[in-house]
Structures are given as C-alpha cells and as structure tokens.
Enzyme design. Sequence first.
Site, PDB file in Angstrom:
ATOM      1  N   SER A  89      -0.324  -0.742   0.855  1.00  0.00           N
ATOM      2  CA  SER A  89      -0.541  -0.397   1.375  1.00  0.00           C
ATOM      3  C   SER A  89      -1.133   1.599   2.077  1.00  0.00           C
ATOM      4  O   SER A  89      -2.224   1.433   2.379  1.00  0.00           O
ATOM      5  CB  SER A  89       0.786   0.297   1.713  1.00  0.00           C
ATOM      6  OG  SER A  89       1.798   0.748   3.337  1.00  0.00           O
ATOM      7  N   HIS A 234       6.092  -7.164   1.680  1.00  0.00           N
ATOM      8  CA  HIS A 234       4.908  -6.335   1.949  1.00  0.00           C
ATOM      9  C   HIS A 234       4.598  -5.892   0.848  1.00  0.00           C
ATOM     10  O   HIS A 234       3.574  -5.056   0.404  1.00  0.00           O
ATOM     11  CB  HIS A 234       6.114  -5.047   2.685  1.00  0.00           C
ATOM     12  CG  HIS A 234       4.819  -3.510   3.048  1.00  0.00           C
ATOM     13  ND1 HIS A 234       3.329  -3.866   3.838  1.00  0.00           N
ATOM     14  CD2 HIS A 234       5.024  -2.254   2.723  1.00  0.00           C
ATOM     15  CE1 HIS A 234       2.646  -2.899   3.178  1.00  0.00           C
ATOM     16  NE2 HIS A 234       2.953  -1.625   2.936  1.00  0.00           N
TER      17      HIS A 234
END
Length: 261
Positions: A89, A234
């Site tokens: 991320s 994610h």
Amino acid sequence: MKLNFILRQSDSTSPNLPIILIHGLFGNLDNLGILGRNFQKHHDIIQLDLRNHGLSPHSPEMNYFVMAQDVLELLDQLKMEKMIIIGHSMGGKVAMTMTALIPERIKTLVIIDIAPVVYPLHRHNEIFMALNAVTDAKITQRHMAGKLIRNFVKDENIILFLLKSFHEGIWRFNVPVLWDQYQYIVGWEPIPTWQGPLLFLCGELSHYIKREHREQIVSYFPIARLHVISGCGHSPHAEKPDVVLRSIHRFFEKTYINQFS
C-alpha cells in the site's frame, strides 16, 4: 530522519541480497513480519517504521519523496549497496519512489496492492473519524477503543489492524499529520521510467489496482508483472500469506522478462 527498524540476520551462512519490508498507512514494522520470517532463511531482513508511524520520529511533512529519502538514509547507514524491496500500500508507493533515487541499487521490487496513481481523497474518512473519537474520549484500554471504533468502521480486520498501534491511550501513528498530509499520501508524483523487474500482487476483491491503471503502471515500469491473489482484499499477505509467498518465490526464480499483461 533516523527511522526505527529491526535487522534480522539471515539463517544462511551465505545470504542473498537483503530484503527491505515497508508497511502501509496506519501500520508499523510488524505488518509484513510473516513474509520476513519466511525470507529470513536466505536473506537479511530489514523491517522499519516509516515516519509518523510506529516508533519512528514524527514530522509535519509526509510525502513520498521524503519517506523514500528516510529509507535511503537507513540503507546508507547500514551500508547496503543492493537490495530487494517489498512494500504494501503506502509502503509500495515509497518503494516505487525509491527507483527515482537509487535505480541502480534496487535489484527488484514487489508491490502489494497499490498502483502509482492518485486515489480518491476521502477513502479513509471513517477511519480518521474513529481514531479521533477514541482520542477525544480519552480512552486508554484497547478493548474500549475497539468498541468505539466499531461505530465507524465495520471491517473487523481493519479494526484489529488499527488497534495494534494503540498503546495506553496513544496512537503510535501521528493522526493529525496523516490527516493534514493525506492529499500527498493518496497522491502520486511522476517518476522516471525504471527498467528493473517488478511484481505487483493484487487482491482480487480489492479496488486499488484496476484495469485502467495498467497503462500508467507500464509507463513507469515497462517489464512489470501482475499476479492476482484470489479471494483477497487489500492485504493479501495477511489473508493468504502462503499464496503470496509462493508467488514471490516464483517471481524471484524467473528471468523477469515478461511484459505486464
């Protein structure tokens, strides 16, 4: 800035290149530990806290160039001439930015569920509301903080992830600065094209790497490859670590010549 870090020596008597693990927003150096423990068999592992996270210093400035510069200073301190970088991320954007600073020193990159693009500005609003609510309520116990956060955030995995950085009433990430600098965190500044091998790992259920991002990815990283981890959101490294590890090991074993497709 001197970052907080842990250096784990390889179990091998002749280790391969060191691997740098870089966490995402609201995270800390423990977040990619499951990958580090596996790769430690053959690599030295560096786990670090980015600025305004974990036990690293706080600063009012939070953009990808300064974060990448922080990591570079650590690598120079440790006298690491070449390395592999794995980033998740926000940490993936830091890793990609580092190709603009030390392109010749990075052997390869693995980027977990992020693209070199600008994302919507308000995607973490509920999380910031929850963090501020805990602070305003002067809560000191983790279970009480979790109870209040559940009024704002419904994903239990995210709640447990956030609580890892809550200690005796204090968030170890710098909430005011993360909010103030959020436009830079979700943003992206163009970098030169990097011709090195790069693997993007994408969660099938995540929305961080989309089909429309591929052209921009290839413009920066012409020989990048993409692997989708099925049934994951994610954080595929946390949801399906064995699958992620197999994917990375296979990537390391290949010649890295396939185009992004």
